[in-house]
Design an enzyme around this catalytic site. Structure first.
Site, PDB file in Angstrom:
ATOM      1  N   ASP A   1       0.838  -1.206   0.000  1.00  0.00           N
ATOM      2  CA  ASP A   1       0.000   0.000   0.000  1.00  0.00           C
ATOM      3  C   ASP A   1       0.870   1.253   0.000  1.00  0.00           C
ATOM      4  OD1 ASP A   1      -2.049  -1.791   0.481  1.00  0.00           O
ATOM      5  OD2 ASP A   1      -2.064  -1.385   2.646  1.00  0.00           O
TER       6      ASP A   1
HETATM    7  N1  URA Z   1      -1.078  -5.921   4.065  1.00  0.00           N
HETATM    8  C1  URA Z   1      -1.572  -4.678   4.034  1.00  0.00           C
HETATM    9  O1  URA Z   1      -2.602  -4.395   4.628  1.00  0.00           O
HETATM   10  N2  URA Z   1      -0.903  -3.754   3.335  1.00  0.00           N
HETATM   11  C2  URA Z   1       0.232  -3.996   2.678  1.00  0.00           C
HETATM   12  O2  URA Z   1       0.813  -3.091   2.054  1.00  0.00           O
HETATM   13  C3  URA Z   1       0.738  -5.299   2.717  1.00  0.00           C
HETATM   14  C4  URA Z   1       0.067  -6.250   3.419  1.00  0.00           C
END
Ligand code: URA
Length: 233
Positions: free
Chosen positions: A102
């Site tokens: 993310d």
């Molecule tokens: N899980 C998440 O919620 N975000 C990420 O970036 C990776 C794993």
């Protein structure tokens, strides 16, 4: 493959641009002798303005992704590709991220132009462990470790329960979580499922490969030894 096409595929320019580079005598062998567009390809022996070529296809990179960057190529904001040399964005076969993190997640991100390798890393059956450090808005309740390990936790909108995951509490609001799959926003959704909220998330490791001392925003190309580390552990 002709030398001109190989060099264009590495992102040095269009075939036309590269033709000009040949005409200008900028492309030589290691001994400094001028090469021609249709000379046989010997990647390691080619120099452009005296510099060796970028690595050939089959590239695997690790990047320490900072927060605030996205893994998309189309996002109008900061993207992880901005952290690589601009040429790397123009390569053919294209370099893509191995899965995604993310925008607000930092840490270890892999990129490759090797479709088979990408598949081997992300395929559900590879079950390569991914290790995250999560900082939470609220104290852990105490039952999360057992619940996450149970193999029965269902996330909203999912049809199958999550695979068992290992949670290691490090402090009241800090924990290390090891996943063996990669569902959308999985870590954030797992903590949301137990009434908590992730305020910071960082990926430390994929398989046996750790970020170690790679500073935020920096990247390095991975060799065969690193690839073994990735799949071993
Ligand atoms: N899980 C998440 O919620 N975000 C990420 O970036 C990776 C794993």
């Amino acid at each position: 493959m002709k030398l001109v096409k190989h060099i264009a595929n590495l992102g040095y320019g269009s075939r036309r641009d590269v033709q000009w580079m040949f005409r200008e005598g900028r492309i030589t062998n290691a001994a400094g002798e001028v090469l021609y567009a249709d000379d046989p390809l010997d990647h390691d022996d080619v120099r452009i303005d005296g510099e060796p070529l970028d690595p050939p296809p089959g590239l695997l990179l690790m990047l320490h992704k900072p927060t605030g960057t996205t893994c998309s190529t189309r996002d109008p904001g900061r993207v992880v590709f901005d952290l690589l040399p601009p040429r790397y964005r123009l390569r053919n076969p294209a370099l893509s991220t191995v899965g995604r993190l993310d925008r607000d997640t930092s840490g270890l991100l892999l990129l490759t132009d090797d479709g088979q390798l990408l598949h081997r890393i992300i395929a559900p059956k590879s079950k390569l462990p991914k290790v995250y450090l999560a900082t939470l808005a609220d104290d852990l309740r105490g039952d999360e470790t057992a619940l996450f390990a149970s193999g029965t936790l269902m996330l909203d909108g999912e049809k199958t329960p999550l695979l068992p995951a290992q949670l290691e509490p490090l402090a009241a609001r800090r924990a290390r979580l090891t996943l063996h799959e990669g569902r959308y926003h999985q870590v954030r959704r797992m903590f949301a499922a137990v009434g908590n909220h992730v305020v910071a998330l960082h990926r430390e490791r994929i398989g046996g490969l750790a970020l170690d001392d790679l500073p935020s925003g920096q990247w390095r190309a991975l060799d065969a030894v690193h690839r073994e580390e990735l799949f071993g552990d």
